[in-house]
Design an enzyme around this catalytic site. Structure first.
Site, PDB file in Angstrom:
ATOM      1  N   GLU A 148       3.699  75.020  11.468  1.00  0.00           N
ATOM      2  CA  GLU A 148       4.695  75.835  10.763  1.00  0.00           C
ATOM      3  C   GLU A 148       4.782  77.275  11.257  1.00  0.00           C
ATOM      4  O   GLU A 148       5.687  77.999  10.868  1.00  0.00           O
ATOM      5  CB  GLU A 148       4.445  75.760   9.248  1.00  0.00           C
ATOM      6  N   GLU A 197       2.137  74.542  -6.040  1.00  0.00           N
ATOM      7  CA  GLU A 197       3.223  74.218  -5.114  1.00  0.00           C
ATOM      8  C   GLU A 197       3.150  72.729  -4.804  1.00  0.00           C
ATOM      9  O   GLU A 197       2.093  72.213  -4.438  1.00  0.00           O
ATOM     10  CB  GLU A 197       3.053  75.038  -3.830  1.00  0.00           C
ATOM     11  N   THR A 253      -4.065  76.296  -0.394  1.00  0.00           N
ATOM     12  CA  THR A 253      -5.114  75.282  -0.206  1.00  0.00           C
ATOM     13  C   THR A 253      -4.656  74.121   0.676  1.00  0.00           C
ATOM     14  O   THR A 253      -5.463  73.530   1.384  1.00  0.00           O
ATOM     15  CB  THR A 253      -5.591  74.723  -1.569  1.00  0.00           C
ATOM     16  N   ARG A 301       0.526  67.277  -0.801  1.00  0.00           N
ATOM     17  CA  ARG A 301       1.451  68.101  -1.579  1.00  0.00           C
ATOM     18  C   ARG A 301       1.943  67.411  -2.844  1.00  0.00           C
ATOM     19  O   ARG A 301       2.970  67.787  -3.412  1.00  0.00           O
ATOM     20  CB  ARG A 301       2.633  68.592  -0.718  1.00  0.00           C
ATOM     21  N   GLU A 314       1.644  84.594   3.987  1.00  0.00           N
ATOM     22  CA  GLU A 314       1.041  83.278   3.784  1.00  0.00           C
ATOM     23  C   GLU A 314       0.457  82.749   5.084  1.00  0.00           C
ATOM     24  O   GLU A 314       1.117  82.769   6.128  1.00  0.00           O
ATOM     25  CB  GLU A 314       2.073  82.300   3.215  1.00  0.00           C
ATOM     26  N   HIS A 331      -2.692  74.322   3.339  1.00  0.00           N
ATOM     27  CA  HIS A 331      -2.836  74.756   4.733  1.00  0.00           C
ATOM     28  C   HIS A 331      -4.313  74.967   5.093  1.00  0.00           C
ATOM     29  O   HIS A 331      -4.740  74.623   6.196  1.00  0.00           O
ATOM     30  CB  HIS A 331      -2.051  76.051   4.972  1.00  0.00           C
ATOM     31  N   HIS A 353      -1.570  79.917  -3.341  1.00  0.00           N
ATOM     32  CA  HIS A 353      -0.847  78.676  -3.602  1.00  0.00           C
ATOM     33  C   HIS A 353      -1.852  77.549  -3.767  1.00  0.00           C
ATOM     34  O   HIS A 353      -2.779  77.418  -2.955  1.00  0.00           O
ATOM     35  CB  HIS A 353       0.080  78.318  -2.425  1.00  0.00           C
TER      36      HIS A 353
HETATM   37 MN    MN Z   1       2.466  77.588   0.209  1.00  0.00          MN
END
Ligand code: MN
Length: 287
Positions: A152, A240, A180, A211, A146, A182, A205
């Site tokens: 992160e 997500e 999407t 989010r 990912e 990130h 994702h």
């Molecule tokens: Mn994700």
């Protein structure tokens, strides 16, 4: 198409009793795939889960991000060894459940690093992913790395950077996993990364900029889905979303899920399934 949902939309724990409800809600929202967060595979009740999941009619995948004690980038070789052991264990669990995809931030701690990744750290991550990929290959499992934002991981933050890392890993069953949420932070737009990564894209994702509910933030979803259609992407597409209404002690803190984005999982999930289906449909007719 495989249109799935991340388990944390439904529950913060995944014991057998939780899983019965998680499976039921995943299906009733319209999804045909469930992604399990397996950050702590040793605490996962595989015996209890097997019957519920294999009889569910759902495709099962798993994701995780590494913790400090299993950071493949760490100078502590014990942590690197533990990362390999953990990933090996998750591959075995997935094989037992008939799953085909292991995804997420497998190559790094899910954390804000305070310096760039060194060449030595990068080499440790390459080695960790190679060992995981070779084990996964014996079980027919695809590994998706990912691409996440700079807060992160420090190893790579764009699809283009991930492709370079993928070349270093040099394993056919390892690909790119785009998200999407990130992309909206790090990429120049929602199209070029999909086109560049198309040959190696194995997992997607779908997350909004905050989010929460899809369509209530700033992500340019029409462009993203049009790019997927142009490249004839046929892999899993997984919703997500995170809110403080459903909490996993480790993951929610790591992802800085501090506020309430929603409290009705079923309304959120059903909306997301419609949103994704509608965008896929529209994108096919835009070409
Ligand atoms: Mn994700």
């Amino acid at each position: 198409m495989l249109i799935g949902c991340h388990g944390l939309v439904w529950s913060g724990s995944f014991g057998p009793q939780d899983l019965v409800r998680v499976v039921e809600q995943t299906r009733s929202a319209g999804f045909n795939l469930l992604e399990l967060p397996l950050l702590d595979p040793d605490s996962f009740d595989l015996e209890g889960a097997r019957e519920i999941l294999t009889g569910s009619g759902l495709t099962i995948t798993a994701s995780l991000g590494q913790g400090a004690d299993t950071d493949p980038l760490s100078e502590d070789t014990g942590a690197v060894d533990r990362a390999v052991a953990k990933l090996t264990r998750v591959v075995d669990i997935l094989a037992d459940l008939g799953s085909t995809h292991l995804v997420g931030v497998l190559y790094s701690q899910l954390a804000k690093y305070l310096e760039p990744a060194s060449a030595a750290a990068r080499a440790r991550a390459v080695s960790t992913i190679r060992q995981t990929a070779d084990h996964a290959a014996t079980k027919g499992i695809t590994v998706g790395l990912e691409v996440v934002n700079r807060y992160e991981t420090n190893l790579f933050n764009t699809a283009r950077e991930a492709l370079v890392f993928l070349d270093e890993v040099d394993r056919e069953n390892v690909g790119i996993h785009l998200d999407t949420y990130h992309m909206n932070i790090e990429e120049p737009n929602m199209v070029a990364p999909v086109l560049e990564a198309a040959e190696r894209l194995v997992y997607v994702h779908i997350g909004e900029s905050h989010r929460g509910y899809l369509g209530s933030g700033t992500v340019d979803f029409p462009s993203f889905f049009e790019a997927l259609a142009r490249t004839e992407y046929e892999g899993p597409i997984v919703f997500e979303s995170f809110s403080n209404a459903v909490v996993d002690e480790q993951l929610s803190r790591t992802l800085a899920v501090w506020r309430n984005m929603w409290s009705d999982s079923l309304d959120l999930g059903a909306h997301a399934h419609r949103f994704i289906s509608d965008h896929l449909h529209a994108a096919r007719h835009t070409l």
